[in-house]
Design a protein around this motif. Sequence first.
Motif, PDB file in Angstrom:
ATOM      1  N   LEU A 132       0.263  11.880   3.481  1.00 12.85           N
ATOM      2  CA  LEU A 132       0.652  10.515   3.846  1.00 12.85           C
ATOM      3  C   LEU A 132       2.165  10.485   4.006  1.00 12.85           C
ATOM      4  N   ILE A 189      -8.547   1.589  -0.150  1.00 10.16           N
ATOM      5  CA  ILE A 189      -7.843   1.171   1.062  1.00 10.16           C
ATOM      6  C   ILE A 189      -8.546   1.724   2.295  1.00 10.16           C
ATOM      7  N   HIS A 221      -7.995   2.360   6.311  1.00  4.33           N
ATOM      8  CA  HIS A 221      -6.861   2.438   7.239  1.00  4.33           C
ATOM      9  C   HIS A 221      -7.105   1.608   8.495  1.00  4.33           C
ATOM     10  N   VAL A 265       0.637   4.363  -3.071  1.00  3.52           N
ATOM     11  CA  VAL A 265      -0.184   5.519  -2.737  1.00  3.52           C
ATOM     12  C   VAL A 265       0.708   6.637  -2.218  1.00  3.52           C
ATOM     13  N   MET A 307       0.821  -1.212   0.000  1.00  2.00           N
ATOM     14  CA  MET A 307       0.000   0.000   0.000  1.00  2.00           C
ATOM     15  C   MET A 307       0.852   1.259   0.000  1.00  2.00           C
ATOM     16  N   HIS A 360     -15.480   1.084   4.273  1.00  2.00           N
ATOM     17  CA  HIS A 360     -14.602   2.220   4.533  1.00  2.00           C
ATOM     18  C   HIS A 360     -15.192   3.243   5.496  1.00  2.00           C
ATOM     19  N   ALA A 363      -4.019  -1.394   7.694  1.00  2.00           N
ATOM     20  CA  ALA A 363      -4.763  -1.025   6.488  1.00  2.00           C
ATOM     21  C   ALA A 363      -4.915  -2.228   5.573  1.00  2.00           C
ATOM     22  N   PHE A 381       0.493   1.857   8.236  1.00  2.00           N
ATOM     23  CA  PHE A 381      -0.463   1.140   7.417  1.00  2.00           C
ATOM     24  C   PHE A 381      -0.518  -0.343   7.807  1.00  2.00           C
ATOM     25  N   HIS A 438      -8.200   4.779  -3.464  1.00  2.00           N
ATOM     26  CA  HIS A 438      -7.442   3.610  -3.910  1.00  2.00           C
ATOM     27  C   HIS A 438      -8.022   2.311  -3.340  1.00  2.00           C
ATOM     28  N   LEU A 487      -6.597   7.531   0.407  1.00  2.00           N
ATOM     29  CA  LEU A 487      -6.600   6.085   0.656  1.00  2.00           C
ATOM     30  C   LEU A 487      -7.876   5.442   0.124  1.00  2.00           C
ATOM     31  N   HIS A 488      -9.015   6.031   0.444  1.00  2.00           N
ATOM     32  CA  HIS A 488     -10.289   5.448   0.018  1.00  2.00           C
ATOM     33  C   HIS A 488     -10.436   5.458  -1.498  1.00  2.00           C
TER      34      HIS A 488
END
Length: 354
Positions: A88, A148, A150, A83, A79, A214, A175, A172, A146, A143-144
């Motif tokens: 981040l 993902i 957390h 990303v 991840m 999510h 995640a 992560f 993609h 993140l969302h």
Amino acid sequence: MDSENWLYSVEGTEFSLDAKWVIDPKHLFVGPRIGEGAHAKVYEGRYRNQNVAIKIVHRGETPEEIAKREARFAREVAMLSRVQHKNLVKFIGACKEPVMVIVTELLLGGTLRKYLLNLRPRCLETRVAVVFALDIARAMECLHSHGIIHRDLKPENLILTADHKTVKLVDFGLAREESLTEMMTAETGTYRWMAPELYSTVTLRHGEKKHYNHKVDAYSFAIVLWELVHNRLPFEGMSNLQAAYAAAFKNVRPSAEDLPEDLALILTSCWKEDPNARPNFTQIIKMLLHYLSMLSPPEPLIPSRSFASDNMVFPPESPGTSSLMAIRDDLGETTKAKMENKSRGFFFCFNHCY
């Protein structure tokens, strides 16, 4: 150094880590420890003349433990490597031999948890709190986007830059990619910040699984936002498990009664009991920007402080990296300044350590 891609396995599925992300241990130097979790330690270090944070993951003892931690390490590396966002933590690379290592940028501002503790009993200026919240929301939106989740959003996993003007999301370890049909582990994250749908009389048992999506991150964000505004621990007077039980079974939330209406609306919408009724982070960002536009012109930012307590270790309540920061001495001097005045011998060669 072999320039070929490295193969990692994430829960039975292999993925290829591009050679540009593969760390050469010969160029990795390890300095003082700056953080520690249940399954990893974080050190200040240097890689190819760049100051970095080095997360060393313990493999475990039993075959089951080793397999679980290797899968988690691989998932985190996968991840981080795909990303990138200004809010981040910047990924520099990883290696899996001689031990599992994740290398990221070294952030000098300390965790949001320590920053708020040093500010007490005062609170953040409202505009600053909202700007920090926007940083967090933008990281989560990325993140969302993609796919993902957390799953461990809390002040210990939010680090400030050296100027204390920007917040970045780290760790992560918990995640994972979202799947509508996948059964995911319910007992993840840290109880006080966890969404109530992660609990039931069944899922509170270790190892049980449950569907969620999510929107668990939106709930955690609301609890963090409440902290940013009040600079108090949410669910004061309760243990972590008591807080989780109250949120899940009694629909208890921290009080939003003393907040401006628009800010209270953001909080209460994000921590609604029904996950589908919570806004996504694109909507949250719009609401925060609207609220920010209604505030009076910005006042001077928070006065600089001497973070004498940054040498204290606050162990995280969940596994993973608790901090990616430099330790300061009692005079407020960061180790970055010291590093620039010392030779490379200040660090131990990674290969010699392992």
